[in-house]
Write a protein that holds these residues in place. Structure first.
Motif, PDB file in Angstrom:
ATOM      1  N   LEU A 239      12.375  12.608  -4.630  1.00  0.00           N
ATOM      2  CA  LEU A 239      11.132  12.920  -3.930  1.00  0.00           C
ATOM      3  C   LEU A 239      11.108  14.381  -3.494  1.00  0.00           C
ATOM      4  N   ALA A 240      12.218  14.864  -2.949  1.00  0.00           N
ATOM      5  CA  ALA A 240      12.281  16.263  -2.539  1.00  0.00           C
ATOM      6  C   ALA A 240      12.106  17.187  -3.738  1.00  0.00           C
ATOM      7  N   LEU A 241      12.649  16.794  -4.884  1.00  0.00           N
ATOM      8  CA  LEU A 241      12.509  17.622  -6.080  1.00  0.00           C
ATOM      9  C   LEU A 241      11.057  17.672  -6.545  1.00  0.00           C
ATOM     10  N   VAL A 242      10.361  16.557  -6.486  1.00  0.00           N
ATOM     11  CA  VAL A 242       8.940  16.540  -6.842  1.00  0.00           C
ATOM     12  C   VAL A 242       8.167  17.517  -5.959  1.00  0.00           C
ATOM     13  N   GLN A 243       8.490  17.532  -4.687  1.00  0.00           N
ATOM     14  CA  GLN A 243       7.799  18.433  -3.762  1.00  0.00           C
ATOM     15  C   GLN A 243       8.090  19.898  -4.083  1.00  0.00           C
ATOM     16  N   GLU A 244       9.325  20.186  -4.502  1.00  0.00           N
ATOM     17  CA  GLU A 244       9.677  21.556  -4.885  1.00  0.00           C
ATOM     18  C   GLU A 244       8.946  21.969  -6.166  1.00  0.00           C
ATOM     19  N   ILE A 245       8.784  21.042  -7.103  1.00  0.00           N
ATOM     20  CA  ILE A 245       8.039  21.336  -8.330  1.00  0.00           C
ATOM     21  C   ILE A 245       6.583  21.654  -7.994  1.00  0.00           C
ATOM     22  N   ALA A 246       6.012  20.884  -7.086  1.00  0.00           N
ATOM     23  CA  ALA A 246       4.628  21.135  -6.659  1.00  0.00           C
ATOM     24  C   ALA A 246       4.503  22.509  -6.011  1.00  0.00           C
ATOM     25  N   ASN A 247       5.503  22.883  -5.208  1.00  0.00           N
ATOM     26  CA  ASN A 247       5.487  24.203  -4.563  1.00  0.00           C
ATOM     27  C   ASN A 247       5.590  25.314  -5.608  1.00  0.00           C
ATOM     28  N   TRP A 248       6.461  25.118  -6.612  1.00  0.00           N
ATOM     29  CA  TRP A 248       6.621  26.123  -7.668  1.00  0.00           C
ATOM     30  C   TRP A 248       5.324  26.293  -8.442  1.00  0.00           C
ATOM     31  N   LYS A 249       4.689  25.173  -8.773  1.00  0.00           N
ATOM     32  CA  LYS A 249       3.439  25.233  -9.520  1.00  0.00           C
ATOM     33  C   LYS A 249       2.371  25.976  -8.725  1.00  0.00           C
ATOM     34  N   ASP A 250       2.339  25.721  -7.428  1.00  0.00           N
ATOM     35  CA  ASP A 250       1.366  26.396  -6.561  1.00  0.00           C
ATOM     36  C   ASP A 250       1.635  27.902  -6.529  1.00  0.00           C
ATOM     37  N   ASP A 251       2.920  28.291  -6.390  1.00  0.00           N
ATOM     38  CA  ASP A 251       3.270  29.712  -6.338  1.00  0.00           C
ATOM     39  C   ASP A 251       3.006  30.411  -7.663  1.00  0.00           C
ATOM     40  N   SER A 252       3.259  29.708  -8.774  1.00  0.00           N
ATOM     41  CA  SER A 252       3.106  30.331 -10.092  1.00  0.00           C
ATOM     42  C   SER A 252       1.653  30.584 -10.441  1.00  0.00           C
ATOM     43  N   GLN A 253       0.733  29.927  -9.741  1.00  0.00           N
ATOM     44  CA  GLN A 253      -0.695  30.098 -10.029  1.00  0.00           C
ATOM     45  C   GLN A 253      -1.365  31.106  -9.122  1.00  0.00           C
TER      46      GLN A 253
END
Length: 254
Positions: A239-253
């Motif tokens: 679950l924590a990893l999913v949240q980090e992926i979401a954060n990365w996607k947000d930052d990359s955009q």
């Protein structure tokens, strides 16, 4: 415009099998898609059961570093009709999920290191134990020798499960990446990393995917194979990893 933490249009491939559905549900809640290709499978090892079951009372500590070891131990307790309350040993666990699994089967966990790391376990365990105590490490077949070699106590090792590659899932994942590049592939263990590096990366490469890792040990394994880790969680849960992926996607955009 996407919302902060949005996974709309993003596929996350799990190379392991979460013990609960919360990570899958979180991906879907954030608008993403889940695919699962577990690269490792486990099988219970039982050839030493009689020896260690009969000697459990001789140990001061039982040490667990994975939920899989807890599951295998619970199966052995049931098979032998053993009642946990009859034992006086203390229990140590690496990781909150491992500790939770132990509590669920009725074992009180006395010690958990502050970091999910065998090295930290060795260092911090000195504060709650004494050199003359005897320890039993319930391990998987691929566990490193860090605990046995690092502790000053006598440490016996009981291999309670075997880790095996899932060749069929590796082939299917390789074909999936070829068809759908740029997915996020999530890793939770060095074992899954090594299987990917051996059976998949020679055909797909590492640059065809975005990569996520649970914890620094798995991230280091990925980097040792030349992979770039895009998202990494310090909390050792899917679950924590999913949240980090979401954060990365947000930052990359941005």
């Amino acid at each position: 415009m996407s919302k902060k933490g949005d996974l709309q249009g993003q596929t996350i491939v799990f190379t392991g099998h979460p013990k609960s559905p919360e990570a899958f549900l979180e991906v879907e809640r954030l608008g993403g898609k889940v695919e699962a290709f577990p690269l490792i499978k486990t099988a219970e090892v039982s050839h030493q059961d009689n020896l260690f079951m009969n000697s459990l009372n001789s140990y001061d500590w039982l040490i667990f570093t994975s939920q899989n070891a807890v599951i295998a131990f619970e199966q052995k307790l049931a098979r032998y009709g053993v009642v946990i309350a009859n034992f006086k040993f203390k229990v140590a666990a690496v990781g909150s999920r491992t500790a939770h699994a132990l509590e669920k089967i009725g074992l009180h966990v006395t010690f958990i290191p502050t970091t999910y790391s065998a090295d930290e376990f060795v260092e911090q365990f000195k504060q709650v134990s004494s050199p003359e105590q005897c320890c039993l490490f319930l391990r998987g077949s691929l566990a490193k020798a860090t605990i046995k070699q690092g502790l000053s106590q006598l440490v016996d090792e009981w291999t309670v499960y075997e880790t095996l590659p899932d060749i069929n899932n590796a082939k299917e994942l390789s074909a999936y990446i070829a068809q759908y590049p740029n997915v996020f592939v999530a890793f939770a263990s060095p074992s899954s990393v090594h299987i990917f590096a051996r059976d998949i990366a020679p055909y797909t490469g590492w640059d065809q995917i975005n990569i996520a890792a649970i914890g620094h040990v798995t991230a280091d394994a990925l980097k040792s194979h030349g992979a770039t880790v895009h998202a990494q969680s310090s909390t050792y849960t899917w679950l924590a990893l999913v949240q980090e992926i979401a954060n990365w996607k947000d930052d990359s955009q941005k």
